[in-house]
Design a protein around this motif. Sequence first.
Motif, short mmCIF file in Angstrom:
data_model
loop_
_atom_site.label_atom_id
_atom_site.label_comp_id
_atom_site.label_asym_id
_atom_site.label_seq_id
_atom_site.Cartn_x
_atom_site.Cartn_y
_atom_site.Cartn_z
N VAL A 9 -30.93 4.62 -18.02
CA VAL A 9 -29.96 5.18 -18.92
C VAL A 9 -29.36 4.06 -19.49
O VAL A 9 -28.79 3.04 -19.10
CB VAL A 9 -28.97 5.89 -17.81
N PRO A 10 -29.12 4.16 -20.86
CA PRO A 10 -28.64 2.96 -21.60
C PRO A 10 -26.96 3.08 -21.56
O PRO A 10 -26.46 4.15 -21.11
CB PRO A 10 -28.83 3.49 -23.05
N ASP A 11 -26.34 1.99 -21.80
CA ASP A 11 -24.84 1.97 -21.80
C ASP A 11 -24.24 2.57 -22.73
O ASP A 11 -23.13 3.33 -22.73
CB ASP A 11 -24.49 0.32 -21.83
N THR A 12 -25.02 3.07 -24.20
CA THR A 12 -24.49 3.74 -25.12
C THR A 12 -25.37 4.82 -25.55
O THR A 12 -26.54 4.56 -25.34
CB THR A 12 -23.92 2.77 -26.13
N THR A 35 -22.13 5.95 -22.86
CA THR A 35 -22.97 6.86 -21.88
C THR A 35 -21.97 7.25 -20.60
O THR A 35 -21.45 6.37 -20.16
CB THR A 35 -24.01 6.53 -21.58
N PRO A 36 -21.81 8.84 -20.68
CA PRO A 36 -20.97 9.01 -19.19
C PRO A 36 -21.86 8.61 -17.98
O PRO A 36 -23.07 8.45 -18.07
CB PRO A 36 -20.53 10.49 -19.43
N ARG A 37 -20.96 8.57 -16.90
CA ARG A 37 -21.57 8.30 -15.64
C ARG A 37 -21.29 9.34 -14.72
O ARG A 37 -20.13 9.88 -14.74
CB ARG A 37 -21.17 6.85 -15.15
N PRO A 38 -22.06 9.78 -13.96
CA PRO A 38 -21.68 10.82 -12.89
C PRO A 38 -20.75 10.78 -11.81
O PRO A 38 -20.97 9.53 -11.26
CB PRO A 38 -22.86 11.40 -12.40
N GLU A 144 -26.96 12.86 -26.48
CA GLU A 144 -27.95 12.39 -25.84
C GLU A 144 -27.87 12.50 -24.14
O GLU A 144 -28.64 12.90 -23.42
CB GLU A 144 -28.41 11.01 -26.09
N TYR A 145 -26.56 12.57 -23.55
CA TYR A 145 -26.34 12.53 -22.39
C TYR A 145 -24.96 13.14 -22.10
O TYR A 145 -23.96 13.16 -22.68
CB TYR A 145 -25.99 11.14 -21.57
N VAL A 146 -25.07 13.80 -20.92
CA VAL A 146 -23.76 14.55 -20.63
C VAL A 146 -23.52 14.62 -18.91
O VAL A 146 -24.69 14.90 -18.13
CB VAL A 146 -23.47 16.12 -21.04
N ALA A 147 -22.29 14.45 -18.33
CA ALA A 147 -22.20 14.40 -16.93
C ALA A 147 -21.30 15.85 -16.58
O ALA A 147 -20.38 16.12 -17.31
CB ALA A 147 -20.96 13.38 -16.37
N VAL A 148 -22.01 16.71 -15.67
CA VAL A 148 -21.41 18.00 -15.45
C VAL A 148 -21.68 17.99 -13.79
O VAL A 148 -22.47 17.41 -13.30
CB VAL A 148 -22.44 19.05 -15.93
#
Length: 395
Positions: A9-12, A35-38, A144-148
């Motif tokens: 997972v990239p930082d941005t 980039t979000p983190r869970p 590109e990413y989402v935390a849910v």
Amino acid sequence: MPRESVPAVPDTMHAMLLVGHGEIDQLVYHNDVVTPRPGPGEVLVRVTATAKNNTDRKAREGLYPTKNKGDVTSFAMGGEATLVFPRIQGADIAGRVVAVGEGVAASRIGERGLLDFNLYPDARRDINLMPDYYGHGADGGFAEYVAVPSDQFHHVPNAELADAELAAMGMCSYQTAYHMMTSARVAAGERVLVSGASGGVGTALIQLCRIVGAIPYAVSQPDKAEALLALGAEAVIDRGDLDTFVERVLGATQGAPIDAVMDLVGGAMTDLFIDTMIGDMRARATYPRLAIAGASGGNLSEIMWTRIYLYQVQIFGVSHGTREEAEQLIEWIRAGQLKPVLHAAFKLSELHVAERYFVNRGSRFLGKIVIVPDAQWAEHGAPFALEANVFKDRA
């Protein structure tokens, strides 16, 4: 569907940020969003496709006034605004789990799934009194990413469904449609009038009516009749010529009254929809029911209240749905009982083009369009891209 290897997972990440109310210039594409983190109980999803919904446009343009009709604002069911800028829109998210937060099994990494888009105010399963959603009160899938929450990202392994098709079956349309039906207590054998039948909620309503045994009558344009009939509509009534609309609906039902109306249009049509239910109350077995979940034809309708209370018309305002309804829909998707109605895919970087196309869509438009991150385009978007000439016409 076999699980794939999970890249780092990239930082941005790339994301489209809504920076304020207004036109599409308020949507700004960035390549350096953190980039979000869970967190605890969450999963991090690498987004492969997110369906476009009318609520994206209405929230952007501030078309959700609840007090003063001229307000440029969005809703705040809990008393405080949850749409804050910048915001990443996009509610109907399909993708792959690439990381998990505390309390979530690592075995979930690699799962392909679909998000239940609701931001639920509490743990109740049968009621949702403060509807909000990912892409409005929290960042969504135009990224590109989402935390849910892990319990709202439902595993859908069906190999016959491409990710873009899965996104097209997202909860924003299907759960709204199902909640309209459950609120109005639609039952097997009942005649249901579906307005706005060619859109995401409308096509979902047609399918869901057939699943529960109800008979859907679609209101749309004549050039979409063949596709809507193939989807399950009993008949398609031209939405034009308002003076003969009620007569034509009753002609399609052979004179029998409509039992319940699923109204996504509002405006001048609402009064006519009521007329399809109350012409002869002796012919009815149940109260007339009007479920409202949209106002594409106008936010104001003039209705005589005597028509409502004397004919005992029951009105249901519908927004989103419940955990129970979302889980039932996922079961139907997994069982192959619901089918995607996917119109086309667009790259995330070309969201402005998609927005213009969505607003100016013509006779060839049926169902949903989806937005695919550029890095995922070759695999998940290109097979569903518009034909080049259509794309140019709509750009």
